[in-house]
Every structure is written in C-alpha cells, then in structure tokens.
Write a protein that holds these residues in place. Structure first.
Motif, short mmCIF file in Angstrom:
data_model
loop_
_atom_site.label_atom_id
_atom_site.label_comp_id
_atom_site.label_asym_id
_atom_site.label_seq_id
_atom_site.Cartn_x
_atom_site.Cartn_y
_atom_site.Cartn_z
N LEU A 1 0.83 -1.21 0.00
CA LEU A 1 0.00 0.00 0.00
C LEU A 1 0.86 1.26 0.00
O LEU A 1 0.53 2.24 -0.68
N ASN A 2 1.96 1.25 0.71
CA ASN A 2 2.86 2.41 0.73
C ASN A 2 3.54 2.64 -0.61
O ASN A 2 3.85 3.76 -0.97
N TRP B 1 0.38 3.38 -5.01
CA TRP B 1 -0.65 4.35 -4.65
C TRP B 1 -1.94 4.20 -5.43
O TRP B 1 -2.94 4.80 -5.06
N PHE C 1 -5.05 3.55 -3.46
CA PHE C 1 -5.79 4.61 -2.76
C PHE C 1 -7.14 4.85 -3.43
O PHE C 1 -8.14 5.12 -2.77
N PHE D 1 -6.88 3.22 9.79
CA PHE D 1 -5.83 3.71 8.88
C PHE D 1 -5.12 4.93 9.45
O PHE D 1 -3.91 5.08 9.31
N LEU E 1 1.96 3.44 7.62
CA LEU E 1 1.32 3.79 6.34
C LEU E 1 1.44 5.29 6.08
O LEU E 1 0.44 5.98 5.86
N SER F 1 2.39 6.95 3.57
CA SER F 1 2.02 7.44 2.24
C SER F 1 0.53 7.75 2.11
O SER F 1 0.13 8.41 1.16
N ILE F 2 -0.28 7.30 3.04
CA ILE F 2 -1.72 7.55 2.94
C ILE F 2 -2.18 8.82 3.65
O ILE F 2 -3.34 9.17 3.59
N SER G 1 -4.25 11.28 1.64
CA SER G 1 -5.58 10.76 1.31
C SER G 1 -6.50 10.73 2.52
O SER G 1 -7.69 10.98 2.41
N TRP H 1 -10.43 10.83 1.82
CA TRP H 1 -11.26 9.88 2.55
C TRP H 1 -12.14 10.56 3.59
O TRP H 1 -13.24 10.09 3.86
N THR I 1 -1.63 11.69 -3.52
CA THR I 1 -2.56 11.41 -2.43
C THR I 1 -3.92 10.93 -2.87
O THR I 1 -4.91 11.32 -2.32
N GLY I 2 -4.05 10.09 -3.80
CA GLY I 2 -5.37 9.51 -4.02
C GLY I 2 -5.95 9.78 -5.35
O GLY I 2 -5.49 9.26 -6.36
#
Length: 145
Positions: free
Chosen positions: A14-15, A18, A21, A47, A57, A59-60, A63, A68, A134-135
């Motif tokens: 997941l990192n 992307w 995302f 998360f 995590l 990198s999220i 997002s 989100w 970011t998503g």
C-alpha cells in the motif's frame, strides 16, 4: 479492525503502490451507498492510527485528510474524524474490539457532499504528506500489483 499476520507485506504494498488509494476511496463510497455508512469511521480510524501513530502507512496521510474524510456523510463523524487527525495522540487510545454497529452510529445526514469535501480539503497536510501523491489525482504511474 486489527492487523493480520500478513500486515507488513500488505502495508508495504500500500505504501508503494498508490493506485490502491483509489480503490479505498471507492470502497468507502460504496459502503455509504449500501447502507454501511457506520463502518466508515472505524475503518478510517484504523488507517489513521497506522499512519499517524505507528507510522506504518505514511504514504496515505494525504488521502486520509484530503479524500477519505470527504466520504463521511455525518457531520458529527466528520468533525470527530478531523479532530482525531489534528490530534493524533488521541488515536493512541485503545479501540474497542468490535466495529461499531449501525445502532451505535450517529448517522445524521450531512449538508452536502461538496461541503464535506471542501471542509476536509481545508485541513493542512502534515509534513509527511507533502510532496506525495494522495489519491484521486494519482496517475497510476506506480507499478500495478
């Protein structure tokens, strides 16, 4: 929600990739469409805890804040979630073992999706989130899994 024994490999994926995302965004929106809105906040808290407390995590983070958060339909849940993002120390509190149930949820309708997204977008990204994709804007240039 809790980690499985395979969490390290899945979090690494997941990192690094992307494009996932966008899948998470679609999952969150779908939960609202099929009357499982009450599952979104526990999902997002999990998360957020992983990203902001355990740093697994990172990198999220963008997002979490910019995309989100905007999927939450309840104004009260959105305020609670933004408050947690702005004070990650509160995420260290142990979470209950069970997911919240529909009856536990305070599902007050939000004013409008656009307002919710606008409110979430006003959050300042943390230092870790700057300069990362970011998503929803992800171009898919990362290697697909």
């Amino acid at each position: 929600l809790e980690r499985t024994h395979q969490f390290a490999d899945r979090f690494k994926n997941l990192n690094q990739k992307w494009h996932n995302f966008l899948r998470i965004t679609r999952i969150l929106k779908f939960l609202g469409e099929v009357d499982f809105e009450y599952l979104k906040l526990p999902f997002l808290k999990f998360f957020a805890r992983e990203a902001l407390v355990f740093r697994t995590l990172t990198s999220i983070i963008g997002s979490l804040r910019n995309y989100w958060a905007g999927t939450l339909k309840s104004d009260e849940e959105l305020r609670q979630y933004i408050s947690l993002l702005n004070d990650p120390a509160r995420l260290q509190e142990p979470s209950p073992k069970k997911l919240c149930t529909k009856e536990d949820s305070n599902s007050k309708p939000a004013q409008a999706a656009l307002e919710t997204t606008t409110t979430a977008a006003k959050l300042e990204p943390s230092e870790e989130g700057k300069g990362t994709s970011t998503g929803a804007d992800d171009s898919g240039s990362q290697e697909q899994s």
